[in-house]
Design a protein around this motif. Sequence first.
Motif, PDB file in Angstrom:
ATOM      1  N   SER A   1       0.980  -1.009   0.018  1.00  0.00           N
ATOM      2  CA  SER A   1       0.000  -0.079   0.002  1.00  0.00           C
ATOM      3  C   SER A   1       0.834   1.276   0.094  1.00  0.00           C
ATOM      4  CB  SER A   1      -0.943   0.080   1.259  1.00  0.00           C
ATOM      5  OG  SER A   1      -1.922  -1.020   1.354  1.00  0.00           O
ATOM      6  N   LEU A   4       2.080   2.246  -3.382  1.00  0.00           N
ATOM      7  CA  LEU A   4       1.002   3.279  -4.129  1.00  0.00           C
ATOM      8  C   LEU A   4       0.653   4.091  -3.414  1.00  0.00           C
ATOM      9  CD1 LEU A   4      -1.424  -0.164  -5.089  1.00  0.00           C
ATOM     10  CD2 LEU A   4       0.362   1.046  -6.675  1.00  0.00           C
ATOM     11  N   ILE A  77      -5.721  -9.964  -0.625  1.00  0.00           N
ATOM     12  CA  ILE A  77      -4.413  -8.762  -0.692  1.00  0.00           C
ATOM     13  C   ILE A  77      -4.940  -7.747  -1.558  1.00  0.00           C
ATOM     14  CG2 ILE A  77      -2.054  -8.301  -1.153  1.00  0.00           C
ATOM     15  CD1 ILE A  77      -1.176 -10.766  -0.443  1.00  0.00           C
ATOM     16  N   THR A  78      -5.490  -7.895  -2.885  1.00  0.00           N
ATOM     17  CA  THR A  78      -5.880  -6.913  -3.527  1.00  0.00           C
ATOM     18  C   THR A  78      -6.943  -6.077  -2.982  1.00  0.00           C
ATOM     19  OG1 THR A  78      -5.451  -8.210  -5.597  1.00  0.00           O
ATOM     20  CG2 THR A  78      -6.693  -6.394  -6.014  1.00  0.00           C
ATOM     21  N   PHE A  80      -7.552  -5.551   0.336  1.00  0.00           N
ATOM     22  CA  PHE A  80      -6.990  -4.967   1.280  1.00  0.00           C
ATOM     23  C   PHE A  80      -6.341  -3.688   0.786  1.00  0.00           C
ATOM     24  CE2 PHE A  80      -6.617  -8.754   4.168  1.00  0.00           C
ATOM     25  CZ  PHE A  80      -7.853  -8.368   4.742  1.00  0.00           C
ATOM     26  N   VAL A  81      -5.382  -3.869  -0.198  1.00  0.00           N
ATOM     27  CA  VAL A  81      -4.748  -2.716  -0.820  1.00  0.00           C
ATOM     28  C   VAL A  81      -5.715  -1.736  -1.253  1.00  0.00           C
ATOM     29  CG1 VAL A  81      -3.105  -1.941  -2.723  1.00  0.00           C
ATOM     30  CG2 VAL A  81      -2.687  -4.110  -1.444  1.00  0.00           C
ATOM     31  N   HIS A  82      -6.657  -2.124  -2.149  1.00  0.00           N
ATOM     32  CA  HIS A  82      -7.641  -1.042  -2.765  1.00  0.00           C
ATOM     33  C   HIS A  82      -8.237  -0.486  -1.562  1.00  0.00           C
ATOM     34  CE1 HIS A  82     -11.707  -0.107  -4.408  1.00  0.00           C
ATOM     35  NE2 HIS A  82     -11.078   0.667  -5.270  1.00  0.00           N
ATOM     36  N   VAL A  85      -5.707   1.905   1.027  1.00  0.00           N
ATOM     37  CA  VAL A  85      -4.479   2.663   0.224  1.00  0.00           C
ATOM     38  C   VAL A  85      -4.931   4.263   0.416  1.00  0.00           C
ATOM     39  CG1 VAL A  85      -5.480   2.696  -2.115  1.00  0.00           C
ATOM     40  CG2 VAL A  85      -2.926   2.870  -1.682  1.00  0.00           C
ATOM     41  N   THR A 137      -3.693   1.272   8.849  1.00  0.00           N
ATOM     42  CA  THR A 137      -4.055   0.239   7.757  1.00  0.00           C
ATOM     43  C   THR A 137      -3.824  -1.192   8.211  1.00  0.00           C
ATOM     44  OG1 THR A 137      -3.142   1.584   6.214  1.00  0.00           O
ATOM     45  CG2 THR A 137      -3.530  -0.626   5.720  1.00  0.00           C
ATOM     46  N   CYS A 141      -6.862  -4.090   8.813  1.00  0.00           N
ATOM     47  CA  CYS A 141      -6.682  -5.248   7.857  1.00  0.00           C
ATOM     48  C   CYS A 141      -6.757  -6.405   8.881  1.00  0.00           C
ATOM     49  CB  CYS A 141      -5.252  -5.392   7.235  1.00  0.00           C
ATOM     50  SG  CYS A 141      -5.200  -4.286   5.605  1.00  0.00           S
TER      51      CYS A 141
END
Length: 203
Positions: A1, A4, A77-78, A80-82, A85, A137, A141
Amino acid sequence: SVLLAYPFAWILAEQVPERWQRLALMLAVLPFWTSYVVRSYSWLLVLAQNGVVNRALTGSGLISEPVHLANTRFATITGFVHFFVMLLTLTIFANLKQLSPSYRKAAADLGAGPVRTFLHVVLPLTLPGIMVGAFLTFVLCIGDYITPQILGGNNELLMPQLVMMQIGRRGDFPLASALSIILMAVVTIAYLACARWLKIERA
């Protein structure tokens, strides 16, 4: 994260004119006003075997058959990141806006180039914002139940799912309580480590 969020925060703070920054932030945060569950199921559709990602990969010839992406660790994971972030972006953005331009001017006067100025001046001064955002974060998570349940399915069991499994399926409340205490202990240790680091940095 962080990989990005930092470039995105840098673009908002340094490249976007100040009069447009509020509008840019509003447009960036706008998609996150939608329901958390809706966003999770949206990613499930995107990562499905007949979803957008697989269609794009097969259409471009990179793969011959659809790849199983949904209900995997990659999907979790995708998600969580989205989902988180932008929270990290906002904390870094606030830190960058508080950074005085005189620091970079002084570094330039001493002969430092843009890369060296960033590595030795800007990045160390914005580490508190990164740490705070990373901690928030991490907390969100590690306590998230919806994302791994929807995107990971039964293939990716995280601590909140284990707690719910002990309560809902087995009725093992003592074990569920023990797992919850472990979860709180991990968050507490992370908080103390982050707080200690920030205290040392400010000293």
